[in-house]
Design an enzyme around this catalytic site. Structure first.
Site, PDB file in Angstrom:
ATOM      1  N   CYS A  86       0.839  -1.205   0.000  1.00 18.96           N
ATOM      2  CA  CYS A  86       0.000   0.000   0.000  1.00 18.96           C
ATOM      3  C   CYS A  86       0.877   1.260   0.000  1.00 18.96           C
ATOM      4  O   CYS A  86       1.541   1.538  -0.995  1.00 18.96           O
ATOM      5  CB  CYS A  86      -0.975  -0.051   1.168  1.00 18.96           C
ATOM      6  N   HIS A 196      -3.402  -5.786   1.029  1.00 17.02           N
ATOM      7  CA  HIS A 196      -2.714  -6.026   2.301  1.00 17.02           C
ATOM      8  C   HIS A 196      -2.664  -7.514   2.669  1.00 17.02           C
ATOM      9  O   HIS A 196      -3.567  -8.007   3.366  1.00 17.02           O
ATOM     10  CB  HIS A 196      -3.433  -5.281   3.421  1.00 17.02           C
ATOM     11  N   GLU A 198      -0.867  -8.886   4.911  1.00 11.53           N
ATOM     12  CA  GLU A 198      -0.726  -9.015   6.368  1.00 11.53           C
ATOM     13  C   GLU A 198      -2.069  -8.969   7.083  1.00 11.53           C
ATOM     14  O   GLU A 198      -2.167  -9.322   8.267  1.00 11.53           O
ATOM     15  CB  GLU A 198       0.221  -7.926   6.904  1.00 11.53           C
TER      16      GLU A 198
END
Length: 231
Positions: A86, A196, A198
């Protein structure tokens, strides 16, 4: 294998990245402040999402000049693994580690939701545990994720298999050129992506499709260093 999570003023996904490394592959991981001038102890560097320096001027434009970025560039040249997520992707493009730029979303609105991606290139250090063409569920959260590059750069990306992820056909959330969601450098050791991973390491979060990005890099590092791969 040792990971660094770079922290800029305004980073807000640094803890997510730290926890993802800790919980998916159990490797040593440190937060590294933007003023750091030595990353030699680390094998992989994560540049997390957020709003570095408040996104003033444009996303990543100020972070690109932080002292630590000289070390990130050096690490990339040494073949170490660099992942920008990002805002981290935006910083890597501003730093010249990846081509192109990220513009305002086509609809001029911040988009935050689950997104389906196609794995285009599973030959990078971060994608070797995926199948080519596999559709994975990875969330997005961005207002300036509209990837753009000129025709010559796009042709070069295609020629070098530099398109790593695309948004699934018909599901492009930001208007990025050719549905691009993530790219790599020619060597494949630097990857930037808007979604994302994660935030997709457990079904309790809605998806665990991001876990394999972290197991992929551990696998790549072990193969590179001749260590046994135990999954």
């Amino acid at each position: 294998m040792k990971f660094a999570v770079i922290v800029f003023p305004g980073s807000n996904c640094d803890i997510d990245c730290y926890k993802a490394v800790e919980e998916t592959i159990g490797q040593p991981v440190d937060y590294v402040w933007h003023t750091a001038t030595d990353l030699s102890a680390y094998d992989a560097i994560l540049v997390p999402g957020g709003f570095s320096y408040g996104d003033y001027l444009r996303c990543g434009a100020i972070a690109r000049f932080a002292p630590v970025m000289s070390e990130v560039v050096k690490a990339a040249e040494q073949g170490k693994y660099i992942l920008g997520i990002c805002n981290g992707f935006q910083i890597l493009t501003e730093a010249g580690l990846l081509p192109g730029a990220l513009r305002r979303n086509e609809g001029l609105k911040f988009r935050c939701h689950s997104t389906l991606l196609e794995v285009v290139n599973n030959g990078t250090a971060f994608t070797n545990q995926y199948a080519p063409g596999e559709i994975i569920d990875i969330p997005i959260a961005h207002g300036e994720g509209n990837y753009y590059c000129d025709e010559a750069t796009l042709a070069e990306l295609k020629a070098n298999n530099g398109i790593v992820f695309r948004y699934k056909a018909g599901a492009n959330p930001n208007g990025s050129i050719e549905d691009i969601a993530g790219i790599s450098n020619k060597a494949g050791n630097v990857v930037g992506m808007m979604p994302h991973p994660e935030r997709a390491i457990s079904q309790i979060l809605g998806s665990e499709d991001g876990k394999r990005m972290f197991t992929s890099i551990l696998n790549a590092w072990r193969e590179k260093n001749g260590a046994a791969v135990n999954g």
